[in-house]
Scaffold this motif. Structure first.
Motif, mmCIF file in Angstrom:
data_model
loop_
_atom_site.group_PDB
_atom_site.id
_atom_site.type_symbol
_atom_site.label_atom_id
_atom_site.label_comp_id
_atom_site.label_asym_id
_atom_site.label_seq_id
_atom_site.Cartn_x
_atom_site.Cartn_y
_atom_site.Cartn_z
ATOM 1 N N GLY A 39 -19.190 13.595 -9.241
ATOM 2 C CA GLY A 39 -18.031 13.647 -8.371
ATOM 3 C C GLY A 39 -17.540 12.274 -7.929
ATOM 4 O O GLY A 39 -16.451 12.152 -7.396
ATOM 5 N N TRP A 40 -18.341 11.246 -8.155
ATOM 6 C CA TRP A 40 -17.948 9.888 -7.764
ATOM 7 C C TRP A 40 -16.984 9.352 -8.806
ATOM 8 O O TRP A 40 -17.025 9.728 -9.979
ATOM 9 C CB TRP A 40 -19.156 8.981 -7.673
ATOM 10 C CG TRP A 40 -20.157 9.346 -6.619
ATOM 11 C CD1 TRP A 40 -20.257 10.532 -5.956
ATOM 12 C CD2 TRP A 40 -21.205 8.525 -6.136
ATOM 13 N NE1 TRP A 40 -21.307 10.496 -5.084
ATOM 14 C CE2 TRP A 40 -21.911 9.275 -5.175
ATOM 15 C CE3 TRP A 40 -21.624 7.243 -6.413
ATOM 16 C CZ2 TRP A 40 -23.007 8.772 -4.488
ATOM 17 C CZ3 TRP A 40 -22.712 6.739 -5.745
ATOM 18 C CH2 TRP A 40 -23.390 7.489 -4.785
ATOM 19 N N GLN A 41 -16.141 8.428 -8.423
ATOM 20 C CA GLN A 41 -15.204 7.832 -9.378
ATOM 21 C C GLN A 41 -15.760 6.515 -9.888
ATOM 22 O O GLN A 41 -16.477 5.823 -9.189
ATOM 23 C CB GLN A 41 -13.854 7.595 -8.718
ATOM 24 C CG GLN A 41 -13.157 8.881 -8.346
ATOM 25 C CD GLN A 41 -11.788 8.616 -7.767
ATOM 26 O OE1 GLN A 41 -11.322 7.494 -7.733
ATOM 27 N NE2 GLN A 41 -11.140 9.669 -7.311
ATOM 28 N N PRO A 64 -17.071 7.134 -17.255
ATOM 29 C CA PRO A 64 -15.714 7.586 -16.953
ATOM 30 C C PRO A 64 -14.899 7.922 -18.208
ATOM 31 O O PRO A 64 -14.073 8.831 -18.173
ATOM 32 C CB PRO A 64 -15.091 6.400 -16.204
ATOM 33 C CG PRO A 64 -16.245 5.646 -15.647
ATOM 34 C CD PRO A 64 -17.356 5.835 -16.640
ATOM 35 N N THR A 65 -15.134 7.231 -19.301
ATOM 36 C CA THR A 65 -14.344 7.487 -20.512
ATOM 37 C C THR A 65 -14.862 8.647 -21.343
ATOM 38 O O THR A 65 -14.085 9.351 -21.968
ATOM 39 C CB THR A 65 -14.277 6.232 -21.407
ATOM 40 O OG1 THR A 65 -15.598 5.802 -21.715
ATOM 41 C CG2 THR A 65 -13.526 5.099 -20.723
#
Length: 135
Positions: A39-41, A64-65
């Motif tokens: 849930g963290w960015q 992230p990717t």
């Protein structure tokens, strides 16, 4: 059991931090931690849960990717790919929907390994653990 993290600069991405921790918990804890961290960015992480008597281990990675990767780890440390996932990869390749080698690489987590590799090396005094194969 709470885990104290020591945050140090991450040389692979200037302006970011890294932390490493070893912990003990009941089987399945790595999946719960993974679920929370996703849930963290802008976070990258990998969590490995060693196999224990009667329970296979697990490896979880996130970038992230690429998003999430999870695999079962056997007692010897190898990734175990379920038969149905292999059959699905072979069927999709036979239908021309995927390239078999690329699909197998995904099942083994290769894209995640390649993306995370620069972040694995500790810098600026951060701890690092090198694993060596026994020959």
């Amino acid at each position: 059991m709470p885990v104290d993290l020591t945050w140090t600069p991450q040389p692979a991405a200037p302006g970011t931090l890294r932390a490493q921790a070893e912990w003990e918990g009941r089987a399945g804890t790595a999946a719960a931690v993974t679920s929370s961290l996703m849930g963290w960015q802008r976070i990258r992480f990998e969590i490995t849960e060693d196999a224990s008597p009667g329970v296979d281990g697990a490896r979880h990675a996130y970038t992230p990717t690429l998003g999430a990767f999870s695999a079962v780890i056997g007692a010897s440390g190898d990734i175990l790919v379920p038969e149905d996932r292999l059959r699905s990869a072979m069927l999709m390749a036979a239908q021309g929907r995927v390239v078999l080698e690329e699909e197998l690489d995904k099942l083994l987590g290769k894209p995640w390994d390649e993306e995370l590799e620069p972040f694995r090396y500790a810098g600026d005094g951060a701890p690092v653990r090198w694993l060596h194969a026994a020959v």
